[in-house]
Design an enzyme around this catalytic site. Structure first.
Site, PDB file in Angstrom:
ATOM      1  N   ASP A  26      -1.597  17.538 -92.830  1.00 49.62           N
ATOM      2  CA  ASP A  26      -1.338  18.578 -93.831  1.00 49.62           C
ATOM      3  C   ASP A  26      -1.501  18.038 -95.257  1.00 49.62           C
ATOM      4  O   ASP A  26      -1.303  16.849 -95.507  1.00 49.62           O
ATOM      5  CB  ASP A  26       0.085  19.128 -93.629  1.00 49.62           C
ATOM      6  CG  ASP A  26       0.279  20.467 -94.320  1.00 49.62           C
ATOM      7  OD1 ASP A  26      -0.721  21.166 -94.587  1.00 49.62           O
ATOM      8  OD2 ASP A  26       1.439  20.816 -94.598  1.00 49.62           O
ATOM      9  N   THR A  72      -2.962  28.679 -84.714  1.00 57.41           N
ATOM     10  CA  THR A  72      -3.181  30.107 -84.423  1.00 57.41           C
ATOM     11  C   THR A  72      -2.869  30.956 -85.663  1.00 57.41           C
ATOM     12  O   THR A  72      -3.395  32.056 -85.814  1.00 57.41           O
ATOM     13  CB  THR A  72      -2.302  30.578 -83.233  1.00 57.41           C
ATOM     14  OG1 THR A  72      -0.966  30.089 -83.411  1.00 57.41           O
ATOM     15  CG2 THR A  72      -2.828  30.070 -81.912  1.00 57.41           C
ATOM     16  N   ASN A  74      -3.518  29.882 -88.788  1.00 60.00           N
ATOM     17  CA  ASN A  74      -4.484  29.594 -89.863  1.00 60.00           C
ATOM     18  C   ASN A  74      -5.595  30.651 -89.977  1.00 60.00           C
ATOM     19  O   ASN A  74      -6.279  30.725 -91.002  1.00 60.00           O
ATOM     20  CB  ASN A  74      -5.108  28.202 -89.707  1.00 60.00           C
ATOM     21  CG  ASN A  74      -4.166  27.056 -90.031  1.00 60.00           C
ATOM     22  OD1 ASN A  74      -4.273  25.965 -89.472  1.00 60.00           O
ATOM     23  ND2 ASN A  74      -3.232  27.270 -90.959  1.00 60.00           N
TER      24      ASN A  74
HETATM   25  C1  IPE Z   1      -0.148  23.133 -90.028  1.00 59.27           C
HETATM   26  O1  IPE Z   1      -0.325  23.163 -91.386  1.00 59.27           O
HETATM   27  C2  IPE Z   1      -1.470  23.332 -89.338  1.00 59.27           C
HETATM   28  C3  IPE Z   1      -2.439  22.256 -89.470  1.00 59.27           C
HETATM   29  C4  IPE Z   1      -2.251  21.117 -90.064  1.00 59.27           C
HETATM   30  C5  IPE Z   1      -3.709  22.512 -88.840  1.00 59.27           C
HETATM   31  P1  IPE Z   1      -0.119  24.510 -92.224  1.00 59.27           P
HETATM   32  O2  IPE Z   1      -0.418  24.164 -93.633  1.00 59.27           O
HETATM   33  O3  IPE Z   1      -0.903  25.613 -91.624  1.00 59.27           O
HETATM   34  O4  IPE Z   1       1.430  24.802 -92.006  1.00 59.27           O
HETATM   35  P2  IPE Z   1       2.462  25.609 -92.903  1.00 59.27           P
HETATM   36  O5  IPE Z   1       1.835  26.942 -93.185  1.00 59.27           O
HETATM   37  O6  IPE Z   1       2.657  24.811 -94.153  1.00 59.27           O
HETATM   38  O7  IPE Z   1       3.709  25.675 -92.093  1.00 59.27           O
HETATM   39  C1  IPE Z   2      -4.153  21.071 -93.600  1.00 54.13           C
HETATM   40  O1  IPE Z   2      -4.192  21.166 -94.979  1.00 54.13           O
HETATM   41  C2  IPE Z   2      -5.438  21.507 -92.945  1.00 54.13           C
HETATM   42  C3  IPE Z   2      -5.344  22.800 -92.261  1.00 54.13           C
HETATM   43  C4  IPE Z   2      -4.281  23.541 -92.121  1.00 54.13           C
HETATM   44  C5  IPE Z   2      -6.572  23.287 -91.677  1.00 54.13           C
HETATM   45  P1  IPE Z   2      -3.839  22.526 -95.710  1.00 54.13           P
HETATM   46  O2  IPE Z   2      -5.086  23.331 -95.835  1.00 54.13           O
HETATM   47  O3  IPE Z   2      -2.704  23.215 -95.062  1.00 54.13           O
HETATM   48  O4  IPE Z   2      -3.417  21.987 -97.142  1.00 54.13           O
HETATM   49  P2  IPE Z   2      -2.164  22.443 -97.993  1.00 54.13           P
HETATM   50  O5  IPE Z   2      -0.957  22.325 -97.120  1.00 54.13           O
HETATM   51  O6  IPE Z   2      -2.434  23.848 -98.417  1.00 54.13           O
HETATM   52  O7  IPE Z   2      -2.129  21.484 -99.135  1.00 54.13           O
HETATM   53 MG    MG Z   3      -0.695  23.104 -95.261  1.00 57.70          MG
END
Ligand code: IPE
Ligand code: IPE
Ligand code: MG
Length: 248
Positions: A26, A72, A74
């Protein structure tokens, strides 16, 4: 072959290694925003980190590494970002599959696959096929994955078996349930790492992480290094895991 990480690996006590490490990768978007870049630039940078961490896992002879690539939930992001992530996923597999194979990696995908483009689904099947006889790191890529969704799919499969008269409801055991999960045959998660500073599980491996040790870092995924990965493994080696007992 990927070159060895030299002295770095020597920090890890091999007798205290986790068998299965899972990572919530993340912080890509925030990493990019901090630099005045578009979120997608963070995803590109994140792929480079993934390559480095997989390489370290190979050199450590880790048994299983699971990474959260796309949840799921995303799908609810803007479609331009979702499209970009899908292309990045395809490019990554296309570009890296041969090298992973040469490093004895065995790839597997956790999650639903049916909503991905047919070409991506084909590439996923080809990657699995290419690496199916490999005996090194079990590399699980969780894509269109949600822990709740996985548990529901497992429950549905068991319900159908009961309906078909193959099983009685009381036959359903922990083992039988695990056999229907996407991770069947793999050890439970020992260590769950989350980068990016959030302290939550975001629907990842809800069943498999029942007794996982958690390790959180504020480092955004594009800046996560093999050194910090080793820090997490060293810290894991100091944990007292009791599994509900009074031992240790
Ligand atoms: C979790 O990260 C999913 C992945 C790293 C693929 P998210 O960024 O989607 O999670 P939330 O929304 O902060 O909980
Ligand atoms: C994790 O990074 C990758 C995916 C969830 C695909 P994020 O895209 O969630 O990045 P932040 O959390 O918005 O910084
Ligand atoms: Mg994230």
């Amino acid at each position: 072959m990927w070159e060895s990480d030299g002295g770095l690996l020597a920090r890890v006590d091999k007798t205290k290694m986790p068998r299965h490490v899972a990572i919530i990768m993340d912080g890509n978007g925030r990493w990019a925003n901090c630099r005045g870049l578009l979120r997608n630039a963070g995803h590109v940078a994140g792929v480079k980190t993934l390559k480095n961490i997989l390489k370290t896992a190979v050199n450590l002879k880790l048994e299983a590494l699971t990474v959260y690539a796309f949840s799921t939930e995303n799908w609810k992001r803007p479609h331009t970002e979702v499209d970009f992530l899908m292309h990045l996923f395809s490019d990554y597999l296309e570009r890296e599959k041969q090298e992973m194979h040469e490093n004895n990696v065995r790839i597997k995908f956790l999650g639903r696959t049916e909503d991905f483009a047919p070409a991506l689904q084909k590439l996923m099947r080809e990657s699995i096929e290419l690496m199916k006889n490999n005996t090194g790191v079990k590399f699980n890529v969780a894509a269109d994955y949600g822990g709740q969704d996985e548990i529901i799919r497992a429950a549905q499969k068991l319900a159908y078996r009961v309906k078909a008269g193959e099983l009685l409801p009381e036959d359903i055991s922990t083992q039988l349930f695990e056999d229907e999960l996407d991770t069947f045959g793999q050890p439970p998660v020992d260590l769950l790492i989350r980068t990016g500073g959030e302290l939550r599980v975001s629907n990842f491996l809800l069943w498999q992480a029942a007794y996982a040790e958690f390790w959180f870092t504020d480092t955004n995924w594009p800046e996560f290094t093999p050194e910090e990965f080793i820090d997490a493994l060293v810290d894991f080696g100091k944990r007292s895991r009791r599994f509900g007992t009074l031992n240790n």
